[in-house]
Design an enzyme around this catalytic site. Structure first.
Site, mmCIF file in Angstrom:
data_model
loop_
_atom_site.group_PDB
_atom_site.id
_atom_site.type_symbol
_atom_site.label_atom_id
_atom_site.label_comp_id
_atom_site.label_asym_id
_atom_site.label_seq_id
_atom_site.Cartn_x
_atom_site.Cartn_y
_atom_site.Cartn_z
ATOM 1 N N GLY A 85 0.847 -1.172 0.000
ATOM 2 C CA GLY A 85 0.000 0.000 0.000
ATOM 3 C C GLY A 85 0.888 1.228 0.000
ATOM 4 O O GLY A 85 2.069 1.164 -0.339
ATOM 5 N N GLU A 89 5.778 4.108 1.862
ATOM 6 C CA GLU A 89 6.355 5.355 1.362
ATOM 7 C C GLU A 89 6.763 6.283 2.487
ATOM 8 O O GLU A 89 7.769 6.973 2.379
ATOM 9 C CB GLU A 89 5.354 6.102 0.470
ATOM 10 N N CYS A 115 4.040 -6.476 -1.877
ATOM 11 C CA CYS A 115 3.734 -5.368 -2.779
ATOM 12 C C CYS A 115 4.749 -4.223 -2.640
ATOM 13 O O CYS A 115 5.881 -4.351 -3.069
ATOM 14 C CB CYS A 115 2.303 -4.897 -2.527
ATOM 15 N N TYR A 135 5.776 -4.952 -6.116
ATOM 16 C CA TYR A 135 4.818 -4.494 -7.108
ATOM 17 C C TYR A 135 5.634 -4.164 -8.364
ATOM 18 O O TYR A 135 6.628 -3.428 -8.283
ATOM 19 C CB TYR A 135 4.064 -3.280 -6.561
#
Length: 187
Positions: A85, A89, A115, A135
């Site tokens: 998700g 970050e 991911c 990802y």
């Protein structure tokens, strides 16, 4: 049974976060959720829709948090999971996240990334010489961090298990549980 730390925050992907928590608990392990604070994190649902070049994002459930990053003593845990998700970050810049993640990599303990989860060890320069999935649009980021990118559902590199995203969770979970069981047997 193992004590597994789930490292997350707001905007973590719902399936990436909840599936490992439930799977670990189903197997009798303790899954402890940690985030910047102890308030429940707001998860998001990412989906892949026809006619859209990127994934879409919708509000998801809230995930209760057991412990704030600053209160984590990594020595109390046997493994770490970093869901994807958007949370990776921003949590990757948290000094307590750095302390926690460096501990698990330094001790060679099981680490699962899902991911966008590899963004955290990549930012800490812990992927150099490793092989990981992520990802797929993160391929350049992973390679710039010194890792080999593999487009696969259950990439195992020593005690690190990674995948591309929530569609891979059955394969990732099976591989992570095997690594966790091997690590607990040898402990």
């Amino acid at each position: 049974m193992a004590r597994v730390l789930i490292l997350t925050g707001d905007a973590a992907e719902e399936l990436d976060s909840m599936y490992p928590v439930f799977r670990l608990r189903e197997a009798g392990h303790e899954a402890i959720v940690t985030a910047p604070t102890t308030r429940a994190v707001k998860l998001v649902v990412h989906d892949f829709e026809p006619g859209c070049d990127a994934y879409t994002e919708k509000p998801g459930h809230r995930l209760p948090v057991d412990l704030a990053f600053g209160d984590v003593n990594p020595e109390d845990y046997d493994a770490l999971v970093i869901p994807g998700g958007r949370a990776p970050e921003y949590i990757r810049t948290d000094p307590d996240v750095a302390r926690i993640v460096r501990y698990f990599f330094g001790k060679g303990l099981p680490v699962g990334t899902i991911c966008h989860g590899p963004q955290v060890p990549a930012a800490l320069r812990l992927l150099r010489g490793r092989t990981t999935a992520a990802y797929p649009p993160l391929k350049a980021d992973v390679e710039n961090a010194g890792a080999t990118f593999v487009d696969g559902p259950d990439v195992v590199d020593g005690n690190m298990v990674s995948c591309r995203g929530w569609p891979d969770l059955p394969q990732w979970s099976r591989a992570f549980m095997q690594v966790l069981e091997r690590a607990n047997v040898s402990a």
